[in-house]
Write a protein that holds these residues in place. Structure first.
Motif, PDB file in Angstrom:
ATOM      1  N   THR A 146       1.158  -1.022  -0.089  1.00  0.00           N
ATOM      2  CA  THR A 146       0.433   0.291  -0.194  1.00  0.00           C
ATOM      3  C   THR A 146       0.973   1.433  -0.187  1.00  0.00           C
ATOM      4  O   THR A 146       1.036   2.212  -0.798  1.00  0.00           O
ATOM      5  CB  THR A 146      -0.817  -0.336   1.075  1.00  0.00           C
ATOM      6  N   GLY A 147       2.099   1.696   0.672  1.00  0.00           N
ATOM      7  CA  GLY A 147       3.192   2.262   0.581  1.00  0.00           C
ATOM      8  C   GLY A 147       3.139   2.783  -0.996  1.00  0.00           C
ATOM      9  O   GLY A 147       3.657   4.058  -1.239  1.00  0.00           O
ATOM     10  N   PHE A 172       0.215   4.116  -2.774  1.00  0.00           N
ATOM     11  CA  PHE A 172       0.535   5.535  -2.395  1.00  0.00           C
ATOM     12  C   PHE A 172       1.449   6.425  -3.245  1.00  0.00           C
ATOM     13  O   PHE A 172       1.344   8.074  -3.527  1.00  0.00           O
ATOM     14  CB  PHE A 172      -0.003   5.932  -0.842  1.00  0.00           C
ATOM     15  N   ARG A 173       2.464   5.643  -2.869  1.00  0.00           N
ATOM     16  CA  ARG A 173       3.614   6.781  -3.601  1.00  0.00           C
ATOM     17  C   ARG A 173       3.599   6.563  -4.800  1.00  0.00           C
ATOM     18  O   ARG A 173       3.846   8.063  -5.225  1.00  0.00           O
ATOM     19  CB  ARG A 173       4.791   5.750  -2.988  1.00  0.00           C
ATOM     20  N   MET A 233       0.440  10.752   5.163  1.00  0.00           N
ATOM     21  CA  MET A 233       1.937  10.302   5.039  1.00  0.00           C
ATOM     22  C   MET A 233       3.467  11.149   5.588  1.00  0.00           C
ATOM     23  O   MET A 233       3.953  10.244   5.896  1.00  0.00           O
ATOM     24  CB  MET A 233       2.727   9.722   3.154  1.00  0.00           C
ATOM     25  N   GLU A 241       0.844   9.437   9.657  1.00  0.00           N
ATOM     26  CA  GLU A 241      -0.167   8.737  10.188  1.00  0.00           C
ATOM     27  C   GLU A 241      -0.288   8.265   8.922  1.00  0.00           C
ATOM     28  O   GLU A 241      -0.056   7.686   7.235  1.00  0.00           O
ATOM     29  CB  GLU A 241      -0.994  10.016  10.325  1.00  0.00           C
ATOM     30  N   LEU A 242      -1.960   7.022   9.121  1.00  0.00           N
ATOM     31  CA  LEU A 242      -2.212   6.278   8.316  1.00  0.00           C
ATOM     32  C   LEU A 242      -3.262   7.325   7.605  1.00  0.00           C
ATOM     33  O   LEU A 242      -4.208   7.729   7.381  1.00  0.00           O
ATOM     34  CB  LEU A 242      -3.207   5.316   9.377  1.00  0.00           C
ATOM     35  N   VAL A 243      -3.289   6.325   6.197  1.00  0.00           N
ATOM     36  CA  VAL A 243      -5.029   7.698   5.472  1.00  0.00           C
ATOM     37  C   VAL A 243      -5.657   6.946   5.624  1.00  0.00           C
ATOM     38  O   VAL A 243      -5.925   5.596   6.229  1.00  0.00           O
ATOM     39  CB  VAL A 243      -4.290   6.623   3.986  1.00  0.00           C
ATOM     40  N   THR A 251      -7.779   3.494   1.538  1.00  0.00           N
ATOM     41  CA  THR A 251      -6.932   2.216   1.389  1.00  0.00           C
ATOM     42  C   THR A 251      -7.672   1.291   1.024  1.00  0.00           C
ATOM     43  O   THR A 251      -7.111   0.683   0.439  1.00  0.00           O
ATOM     44  CB  THR A 251      -6.630   2.210   2.677  1.00  0.00           C
ATOM     45  N   GLY A 274       2.524  -4.076   4.300  1.00  0.00           N
ATOM     46  CA  GLY A 274       2.138  -2.533   4.308  1.00  0.00           C
ATOM     47  C   GLY A 274       0.397  -2.713   4.878  1.00  0.00           C
ATOM     48  O   GLY A 274      -0.204  -1.535   5.610  1.00  0.00           O
ATOM     49  N   ARG A 278      -3.540  -2.591   7.645  1.00  0.00           N
ATOM     50  CA  ARG A 278      -2.502  -1.598   9.353  1.00  0.00           C
ATOM     51  C   ARG A 278      -3.034  -1.119  10.269  1.00  0.00           C
ATOM     52  O   ARG A 278      -2.665  -0.443  11.612  1.00  0.00           O
ATOM     53  CB  ARG A 278      -1.974  -0.484   8.401  1.00  0.00           C
ATOM     54  N   GLN A 292      -8.937  -1.590   9.217  1.00  0.00           N
ATOM     55  CA  GLN A 292      -8.978  -2.790   8.207  1.00  0.00           C
ATOM     56  C   GLN A 292      -8.768  -4.188   7.618  1.00  0.00           C
ATOM     57  O   GLN A 292      -9.235  -4.496   6.726  1.00  0.00           O
ATOM     58  CB  GLN A 292      -7.378  -2.242   7.930  1.00  0.00           C
ATOM     59  N   ARG A 352      13.198   9.601   1.614  1.00  0.00           N
ATOM     60  CA  ARG A 352      11.676   9.209   1.206  1.00  0.00           C
ATOM     61  C   ARG A 352      12.054  10.292   2.457  1.00  0.00           C
ATOM     62  O   ARG A 352      12.201  10.352   3.438  1.00  0.00           O
ATOM     63  CB  ARG A 352      10.977   7.956   1.980  1.00  0.00           C
ATOM     64  N   ARG A 382       5.245   7.086  13.597  1.00  0.00           N
ATOM     65  CA  ARG A 382       5.219   6.593  12.265  1.00  0.00           C
ATOM     66  C   ARG A 382       5.431   5.577  13.663  1.00  0.00           C
ATOM     67  O   ARG A 382       4.423   3.868  12.840  1.00  0.00           O
ATOM     68  CB  ARG A 382       6.335   6.009  11.384  1.00  0.00           C
TER      69      ARG A 382
HETATM   70  P1  AMP Z   1       5.358   2.306   3.627  1.00  0.00           P
HETATM   71  O1  AMP Z   1       5.576   2.503   2.607  1.00  0.00           O
HETATM   72  O2  AMP Z   1       4.327   0.450   3.924  1.00  0.00           O
HETATM   73  O3  AMP Z   1       5.675   2.355   5.615  1.00  0.00           O
HETATM   74  O4  AMP Z   1       3.826   3.247   3.976  1.00  0.00           O
HETATM   75  C1  AMP Z   1       4.104   4.940   3.503  1.00  0.00           C
HETATM   76  C2  AMP Z   1       2.936   5.185   4.234  1.00  0.00           C
HETATM   77  O5  AMP Z   1       1.988   5.347   3.033  1.00  0.00           O
HETATM   78  C3  AMP Z   1       1.983   5.037   5.738  1.00  0.00           C
HETATM   79  O6  AMP Z   1       2.617   5.387   7.164  1.00  0.00           O
HETATM   80  C4  AMP Z   1       1.102   5.737   5.988  1.00  0.00           C
HETATM   81  O7  AMP Z   1       0.623   7.076   5.618  1.00  0.00           O
HETATM   82  C5  AMP Z   1       0.523   5.304   4.373  1.00  0.00           C
HETATM   83  N1  AMP Z   1       0.169   3.793   4.508  1.00  0.00           N
HETATM   84  C6  AMP Z   1       0.495   2.629   3.892  1.00  0.00           C
HETATM   85  N2  AMP Z   1      -0.605   1.849   3.867  1.00  0.00           N
HETATM   86  C7  AMP Z   1      -0.966   1.601   4.465  1.00  0.00           C
HETATM   87  C8  AMP Z   1      -2.437   1.785   5.464  1.00  0.00           C
HETATM   88  N3  AMP Z   1      -2.865   0.258   5.072  1.00  0.00           N
HETATM   89  N4  AMP Z   1      -3.157   2.769   5.750  1.00  0.00           N
HETATM   90  C9  AMP Z   1      -3.180   3.595   6.335  1.00  0.00           C
HETATM   91  N5  AMP Z   1      -1.817   4.045   5.988  1.00  0.00           N
HETATM   92  C10 AMP Z   1      -1.164   3.648   4.768  1.00  0.00           C
END
Ligand code: AMP
Length: 242
Positions: A55-56, A59-60, A77, A81-83, A88, A109, A112, A116, A184, A195
């Motif tokens: 998921t990260g 989102f990226r 991000m 914080e969580l999206v 998601t 990821g 979370r 979810q 990042r 985080r």
């Molecule tokens: P990660 O690359 O998995 O560390 O994710 C980077 C950022 O994306 C996290 O700090 C959150 O802001 C967002 N993110 C990734 N996965 C999720 C998820 N399952 N639910 C909510 N936010 C997420």
């Protein structure tokens, strides 16, 4: 599973058996940011022919393409914080509808938090599927901070480096592309601490959640990346043989 293994062997011959018997395997990697989920999920997906769903990373990708979803995700991000869950979940369910997901998948990821995990379980049941295995990559917080703050990525090929543990050959340049590596934004020390707090408060309860379902296993995430991959493959083998 055994019947599937025998059918696969008959259809494809002994050499193709391994990948075929594992198709349909659905895994989730749990662990704090920096525990190695991304690296290991990629390796498992390659070795087992599964879809890697991070998921990260999704989102990226939205962020760099400037989509509406990316714009929504950015502020969460960058704050560590969580999206929001609805955003998601819609993104994940859409990705899991792709034909490649039918081969089985490795989630990295996601989920979370408990909401979810519950929504995911309901959706899987509605699709006639289930998770086979959840593996926790266990790493101490002090190690995580060191790993995350030293992490660098190539903006071109997405290769990852660590300034201390796997540095590039020259300065902070990608070995393959020669372009300067980037950090990042959420790997900066202030955001890393947030985080980790979010992980302990929101994500760690998933360990008990999957333990109750009898599918939780644990691997020492502080071992070498190769040793962790071997341990994960061993766990998958065990589940596939059940
Ligand atoms: P990660 O690359 O998995 O560390 O994710 C980077 C950022 O994306 C996290 O700090 C959150 O802001 C967002 N993110 C990734 N996965 C999720 C998820 N399952 N639910 C909510 N936010 C997420």
């Amino acid at each position: 599973m055994i019947q599937r293994r025998e059918e696969a062997a008959l259809l494809l011959g002994p050499n193709a058996e391994v990948s075929a018997l594992r198709s349909g395997m659905n895994l989730v990697l749990l662990g704090a940011p920096g525990a190695g989920k991304g690296t290991q999920a990629k390796r498992l997906a390659d070795r087992l022919g599964l879809l890697h769903l991070s998921t990260g990373d999704l989102f990226r990708a939205h962020l760099s393409q400037g989509t509406e979803l990316g714009k929504t995700a950015r502020r969460y991000m960058e704050a560590g914080e969580l999206v929001p869950d609805d955003v998601t979940l819609a993104m994940v369910f859409d990705r899991l509808s792709a034909p490649e997901a039918a081969q089985g998948f490795v989630l990295d990821g996601f989920p979370r938090n408990l909401a979810q995990a519950e929504a995911f379980e309901r959706e899987m049941a509605a699709r006639g599927q289930r998770l086979d295995l959840a593996v926790l990559l266990a790493v101490a917080d002090s190690v995580l901070v060191e790993r995350l703050t030293g992490r660098r990525t190539c903006p071109q090929c997405q290769a990852t480096y660590h300034l201390v543990f796997s540095p590039p050959a020259h300065d902070e340049l990608c070995d393959r592309c020669g372009v300067p590596l980037v950090q990042r934004p959420d790997d900066r020390p202030e955001t890393v601490m947030r985080r980790l707090e979010v992980y302990h408060a929101e994500t760690a309860p998933l360990i008990a959640y999957y333990r109750r379902r009898g599918i939780l296993r644990e691997v020492n995430g502080e071992a070498s990346p190769e040793a962790v991959t071997e341990a994960l493959l061993g766990l998958v083998e065990g589940v596939a043989g059940d």
